[in-house]
Design a protein around this motif. Structure first.
Motif, PDB file in Angstrom:
ATOM      1  N   ARG A 247       0.830  -1.205   0.000  1.00  7.84           N
ATOM      2  CA  ARG A 247       0.000   0.000   0.000  1.00  7.84           C
ATOM      3  C   ARG A 247       0.862   1.251   0.000  1.00  7.84           C
ATOM      4  N   GLN A 248       1.857   1.297   0.854  1.00  7.69           N
ATOM      5  CA  GLN A 248       2.744   2.450   0.903  1.00  7.69           C
ATOM      6  C   GLN A 248       3.458   2.641  -0.432  1.00  7.69           C
ATOM      7  N   ALA A 249       3.919   1.539  -1.022  1.00 12.57           N
ATOM      8  CA  ALA A 249       4.627   1.618  -2.298  1.00 12.57           C
ATOM      9  C   ALA A 249       3.710   2.151  -3.399  1.00 12.57           C
ATOM     10  N   ARG A 250       2.440   1.733  -3.390  1.00 13.49           N
ATOM     11  CA  ARG A 250       1.508   2.198  -4.416  1.00 13.49           C
ATOM     12  C   ARG A 250       1.318   3.719  -4.340  1.00 13.49           C
ATOM     13  N   TYR A 251       1.055   4.205  -3.147  1.00 12.02           N
ATOM     14  CA  TYR A 251       0.840   5.644  -2.995  1.00 12.02           C
ATOM     15  C   TYR A 251       2.110   6.424  -3.358  1.00 12.02           C
ATOM     16  N   TYR A 252       3.232   5.943  -2.866  1.00 12.75           N
ATOM     17  CA  TYR A 252       4.473   6.678  -3.102  1.00 12.75           C
ATOM     18  C   TYR A 252       4.811   6.726  -4.590  1.00 12.75           C
ATOM     19  N   GLU A 253       4.696   5.597  -5.274  1.00 11.19           N
ATOM     20  CA  GLU A 253       5.071   5.551  -6.685  1.00 11.19           C
ATOM     21  C   GLU A 253       4.151   6.432  -7.526  1.00 11.19           C
ATOM     22  N   ALA A 254       2.876   6.494  -7.172  1.00 10.39           N
ATOM     23  CA  ALA A 254       1.959   7.365  -7.912  1.00 10.39           C
ATOM     24  C   ALA A 254       2.391   8.826  -7.796  1.00 10.39           C
TER      25      ALA A 254
END
Length: 366
Positions: A247-254
Motif C-alpha cells: 500500500r505504501q509503495a503504491r501511494y508513493y510511486e503514484a
C-alpha cells in the motif's frame, strides 16, 4: 510603469521593498515603503528606528526617515514633503485600504490606482537571484540528509524522535550551515524551517509538528525550506521507516511519477494550468484522484509562496527564469500523506531541479 501610465510607484509590501532596494525588515504597523519614480532616484521611507539598519544593508535608495508612528505628520506626508507629487501614481494590489487612503490624503492632487508591474517583473529571476536559490537548495537538501541520519540513528537505538524534536534538529542544522558559509545573513521570516509530521498526521497537508513520536512501519514527511539572501527554496520528501508495504509503495510511486511528469511539463510556452493538469492526471489515472488535496505547486522567490500558481486557475505562460515548486501529493485520512517537492528553474532548454535529494522509493526507505 510607462505602459501603465504611472509616473511613480509606492510599494509597501516588504518583499517588494526588498526586491527594489535590498532592504529586508520585519513588517509592523510602522510603514516602510519604496518611492519609485518613472524618472529620478528611488526613495526608501523608513521609521527613524530602522534608518541605521537600512544603511547597514546598503539599501539602493535614498533613505528618508520619519520620527515615529503615529506622529504629528503621517509617514506619507513626510514622503510627500520630500518628493515632487506626480499627476498619476500607483500602489501594489496588496496595499491595505487604510494605507491607500493615507497616500491619497498625503498626495491630494495625484490620481491613484493599483499596479502590478513589480509583481510581473518578479516572476522571472535575475542570474544573481538564481545563484542565491541554488545555494539555498544546497542547504535544504543537507537538512533533509541530517533529518534522515537522526531518524536512522534513533531507530538503531530503539527510540524514534518526536515530530518537534526532528523539526528542531533539521532547522538548527540548516542555520549552522548558513552561518558557516555566509557572513552577511539577513533573517527573513523563515531562515530555515519547515513542516515535520508522521503517520496519519501527514494526511493533513499543512499540519504543524507536534509531540507525537515517529513509529516504525509508518511514513513521515520532511517538508523543508530555507532562504539565502531572502531567496527561498523548498525540498520535501516522504520517508518510510522499515520495509514499505504494498500500500505504501503504491501511494508513493503514484506521487513520484506525477512529480516527474509535472516537473517535465515546466518548460517555456506551457501554461501553469496545463502543467498542473499533466501532473495531477497521473494520480487520477492511478485511481487515487479522491486523495488529491492541492495543486501541483507555486512560484518561489522572495516569498515562499508567490505567483505564478501551478493550478487550474492560472493561465500564466511559463518563461525562462521562473522558479516554481513541483509538489504533488496524495493524502489518505487515517493512514498518511505522500508528497515529493523540488524547486525547479524554468530554462530555455527545459526544467532544471535546484534541489536534488534522491526520489526513488529505495532512497527514502530507512
Amino acid at each position: 510603469m510607462s505602459a501603465d501610465g504611472v509616473a511613480a510607484l509606492v510599494l509597501d509590501d516588504p518583499l517588494d521593498v526588498a526586491y527594489l532596494t535590498g532592504f529586508h525588515h520585519f513588517p509592523n504597523e510602522r510603514p516602510v515603503a519604496c518611492w519609485l519614480p518613472l524618472s529620478g532616484d528611488p526613495v526608501l521611507l523608513v521609521p527613524d528606528l530602522e534608518r541605521e539598519y537600512a544603511a547597514d544593508q546598503r539599501s539602493r535608495a535614498e533613505i528618508l526617515a520619519y520620527p515615529e508612528f503615529p506622529g504629528v505628520r503621517s509617514p506619507f506626508a513626510v514622503l510627500a514633503g520630500h518628493v515632487r507629487a506626480p499627476e498619476s501614481a500607483a500602489y501594489a494590489p496588496s496595499t491595505s485600504v487604510a494605507r491607500a487612503a493615507a497616500l491619497a490624503e498625503a498626495f491630494p492632487g495625484t490620481r491613484w490606482s493599483a499596479c502590478g508591474a513589480v509583481g510581473r517583473v518578479r516572476l522571472r529571476k535575475l542570474p544573481e537571484e538564481i545563484a542565491l536559490h541554488e545555494e539555498a537548495a544546497r542547504i535544504a537538501d543537507e537538512m533533509l540528509a541530517a533529518g534522515v541520519e537522526l531518524v536512522r540513528s534513533a531507530a538503531e537505538s530503539g527510540e524514534l524522535p518526536t515530530e518537534t524534536e526532528l523539526a528542531s534538529h533539521v532547522i538548527s542544522h540548516g542555520s549552522r550551515l548558513m552561518y558557516a558559509r555566509h557572513e552577511d545573513v539577513v533573517v527573513v521570516p523563515m531562515l530555515t524551517g519547515g513542516l515535520v509530521y508522521g503517520g496519519p498526521n501527514s494526511a493533513q497537508p499543512h499540519r504543524l509538528p507536534g509531540g507525537d513520536r515517529l513509529r516504525a512501519g509508518e511514513t513521515f514527511m520532511l517538508s523543508l525550506g530555507c532562504a539565502v539572501g531572502g531567496r527561498f527554496v523548498e525540498s520535501e520528501r516522504t520517508f518510510v521507516i522499515g520495509e514499505p508495504t504494498a500500500r505504501q509503495a503504491r501511494y508513493y510511486e503514484a506521487v513520484r511519477e506525477a512529480q516527474q511528469a509535472g516537473t517535465e511539463a515546466l518548460v517555456p510556452g506551457v501554461t501553469c494550468a496545463e502543467a498542473n493538469r499533466r501532473c495531477l492526471a497521473v494520480i487520477e489515472e492511478a485511481g487515487l484522484g479522491e486523495h488529491i488535496r492541492h495543486r501541483q505547486g507555486h512560484g518561489i522567490g522572495l516569498g515562499f509562496h508567490e505567483p505564478p500558481w501551478l493550478s487550474d486557475g492560472d493561465a500564466t505562460v511559463l518563461a525562462p527564469g521562473m522558479i516554481l515548486s513541483s509538489e504533488p501529493g496524495v493524502y489518505v485520512p487515517g493512514h498518511a500523506g505522500y508528497r515529493i517537492s523540488d524547486t525547479v528553474l524554468v530554462t530555455e532548454s527545459g526544467p532544471r531541479r535546484l534541489t536534488a535529494y534522491p526520489r526513488e522509493l529505495a532512497d527514502v526507505t530507512i
